[in-house]
Design a protein around this motif. Structure first.
Motif, PDB file in Angstrom:
ATOM      1  N   VAL A  84       0.841  -1.209   0.000  1.00  0.00           N
ATOM      2  CA  VAL A  84       0.000   0.000   0.000  1.00  0.00           C
ATOM      3  C   VAL A  84       0.870   1.252   0.000  1.00  0.00           C
ATOM      4  CG1 VAL A  84      -1.638   1.336   1.385  1.00  0.00           C
ATOM      5  CG2 VAL A  84      -2.015  -1.110   1.013  1.00  0.00           C
ATOM      6  N   THR A  85       1.898   1.256   0.822  1.00  0.00           N
ATOM      7  CA  THR A  85       2.787   2.418   0.873  1.00  0.00           C
ATOM      8  C   THR A  85       3.406   2.698  -0.490  1.00  0.00           C
ATOM      9  OG1 THR A  85       3.282   2.000   3.192  1.00  0.00           O
ATOM     10  CG2 THR A  85       4.837   3.390   1.986  1.00  0.00           C
ATOM     11  N   ASN A  86       3.932   1.657  -1.131  1.00  0.00           N
ATOM     12  CA  ASN A  86       4.543   1.848  -2.451  1.00  0.00           C
ATOM     13  C   ASN A  86       3.515   2.232  -3.505  1.00  0.00           C
ATOM     14  OD1 ASN A  86       7.402   1.494  -2.176  1.00  0.00           O
ATOM     15  ND2 ASN A  86       7.009  -0.634  -1.684  1.00  0.00           N
ATOM     16  N   PHE A  87       2.334   1.610  -3.469  1.00  0.00           N
ATOM     17  CA  PHE A  87       1.321   1.901  -4.477  1.00  0.00           C
ATOM     18  C   PHE A  87       0.660   3.272  -4.277  1.00  0.00           C
ATOM     19  CE2 PHE A  87       0.255  -2.698  -5.986  1.00  0.00           C
ATOM     20  CZ  PHE A  87       1.474  -2.747  -6.639  1.00  0.00           C
ATOM     21  N   VAL A  88       0.763   3.843  -3.091  1.00  0.00           N
ATOM     22  CA  VAL A  88       0.259   5.201  -2.863  1.00  0.00           C
ATOM     23  C   VAL A  88       1.346   6.227  -3.201  1.00  0.00           C
ATOM     24  CG1 VAL A  88      -0.456   6.828  -1.068  1.00  0.00           C
ATOM     25  CG2 VAL A  88      -1.503   4.568  -1.188  1.00  0.00           C
ATOM     26  N   LEU A  89       2.573   5.971  -2.741  1.00  0.00           N
ATOM     27  CA  LEU A  89       3.646   6.943  -2.948  1.00  0.00           C
ATOM     28  C   LEU A  89       4.148   6.993  -4.388  1.00  0.00           C
ATOM     29  CD1 LEU A  89       5.744   6.606   0.326  1.00  0.00           C
ATOM     30  CD2 LEU A  89       4.127   8.396  -0.318  1.00  0.00           C
ATOM     31  N   ALA A  95       3.485  11.911 -10.175  1.00  0.00           N
ATOM     32  CA  ALA A  95       2.697  13.118 -10.451  1.00  0.00           C
ATOM     33  C   ALA A  95       3.488  14.371 -10.089  1.00  0.00           C
ATOM     34  CB  ALA A  95       1.381  13.073  -9.689  1.00  0.00           C
ATOM     35  N   ALA A  96       4.175  14.352  -8.948  1.00  0.00           N
ATOM     36  CA  ALA A  96       4.989  15.506  -8.539  1.00  0.00           C
ATOM     37  C   ALA A  96       6.069  15.777  -9.572  1.00  0.00           C
ATOM     38  CB  ALA A  96       5.597  15.255  -7.168  1.00  0.00           C
ATOM     39  N   ALA A  97       6.656  14.710 -10.105  1.00  0.00           N
ATOM     40  CA  ALA A  97       7.682  14.885 -11.138  1.00  0.00           C
ATOM     41  C   ALA A  97       7.050  15.380 -12.437  1.00  0.00           C
ATOM     42  CB  ALA A  97       8.426  13.572 -11.371  1.00  0.00           C
ATOM     43  N   GLY A  98       5.964  14.748 -12.838  1.00  0.00           N
ATOM     44  CA  GLY A  98       5.338  15.085 -14.117  1.00  0.00           C
ATOM     45  C   GLY A  98       4.751  16.484 -14.165  1.00  0.00           C
ATOM     46  N   PHE A  99       4.175  16.931 -13.073  1.00  0.00           N
ATOM     47  CA  PHE A  99       3.554  18.252 -13.039  1.00  0.00           C
ATOM     48  C   PHE A  99       4.482  19.337 -12.494  1.00  0.00           C
ATOM     49  CE2 PHE A  99      -0.258  15.454 -12.788  1.00  0.00           C
ATOM     50  CZ  PHE A  99      -0.815  15.822 -14.015  1.00  0.00           C
ATOM     51  N   ALA A 115      12.656   7.565  -8.810  1.00  0.00           N
ATOM     52  CA  ALA A 115      12.284   7.084  -7.472  1.00  0.00           C
ATOM     53  C   ALA A 115      10.862   6.533  -7.492  1.00  0.00           C
ATOM     54  CB  ALA A 115      12.410   8.214  -6.449  1.00  0.00           C
ATOM     55  N   GLY A 116       9.972   7.201  -8.200  1.00  0.00           N
ATOM     56  CA  GLY A 116       8.604   6.710  -8.326  1.00  0.00           C
ATOM     57  C   GLY A 116       8.539   5.368  -9.026  1.00  0.00           C
ATOM     58  N   LEU A 117       9.352   5.201 -10.053  1.00  0.00           N
ATOM     59  CA  LEU A 117       9.380   3.919 -10.766  1.00  0.00           C
ATOM     60  C   LEU A 117       9.945   2.804  -9.883  1.00  0.00           C
ATOM     61  CD1 LEU A 117      10.468   5.062 -14.337  1.00  0.00           C
ATOM     62  CD2 LEU A 117       8.198   4.340 -13.562  1.00  0.00           C
ATOM     63  N   VAL A 118      10.959   3.121  -9.089  1.00  0.00           N
ATOM     64  CA  VAL A 118      11.515   2.129  -8.160  1.00  0.00           C
ATOM     65  C   VAL A 118      10.440   1.702  -7.161  1.00  0.00           C
ATOM     66  CG1 VAL A 118      13.166   1.785  -6.268  1.00  0.00           C
ATOM     67  CG2 VAL A 118      13.918   2.835  -8.408  1.00  0.00           C
ATOM     68  N   MET A 119       9.687   2.668  -6.644  1.00  0.00           N
ATOM     69  CA  MET A 119       8.593   2.335  -5.712  1.00  0.00           C
ATOM     70  C   MET A 119       7.570   1.423  -6.377  1.00  0.00           C
ATOM     71  SD  MET A 119       7.693   5.881  -3.835  1.00  0.00           S
ATOM     72  CE  MET A 119       8.926   7.133  -4.051  1.00  0.00           C
TER      73      MET A 119
END
Length: 142
Positions: A84-89, A95-99, A115-119
């Motif tokens: 859940v932590t990884n799928f939420v973060l 999104a933070a990176a993209g926007f 980092a998002g992809l690693v998560m």
């Protein structure tokens, strides 16, 4: 030795492995970020103090969490917490990176996206371990 005595251990190992990988990766990443906080701050356009503080939190907390995971049985609930932590973060980070929400440089944005992809990858691995039926692991000859 019977298969009944082997199966819980093999399932535990299959569940524990992605949790360990998660904690080891982020501890190491935190160490690199803390050690290189000055150059990374300039390259990523982020405050050095934030990189240093966050990196040190990962370096300090990671080993304690790893010790805890190694000492306890990796229950479905524990693994689900990581999932859940990884799928939420992961989507929030992407999104933070993209926007461009954090106002980072291009290199910082790519680092955040990575980092998002690693998560996401760690979350998928943990989800696969969670979905593995109890008692179906290496060494189970039922």
């Amino acid at each position: 030795m019977t298969s009944t005595s082997i199966s819980p251990r093999s399932t535990d190992s299959l569940r524990r492995r992605p949790l360990r990988a998660d904690l080891v990766f982020w501890t190491a990443a935190g160490g690199v970020v803390a050690a290189l906080s000055g150059p990374l701050a300039r390259w990523w356009g982020a405050p050095r103090s934030v990189l240093l503080d966050v990196g040190l939190v990962f370096v300090v907390c990671g080993p304690f969490l790893l010790l805890g995971v190694n000492r306890m049985r990796p229950t479905r609930g524990l693994v689900a917490g990581f999932v859940v932590t990884n799928f939420v973060l992961a989507p929030l980070t992407l999104a933070a990176a993209g926007f461009g929400w954090l106002g980072l440089s291009r290199a910082g944005t790519w680092a955040l996206a990575d980092a998002g992809l690693v998560m996401l990858v760690l979350g998928i691995w943990q989800f696969a371990a969670l979905r593995r039926p109890q008692g179906h692991g290496v060494g189970n000859f039922q």
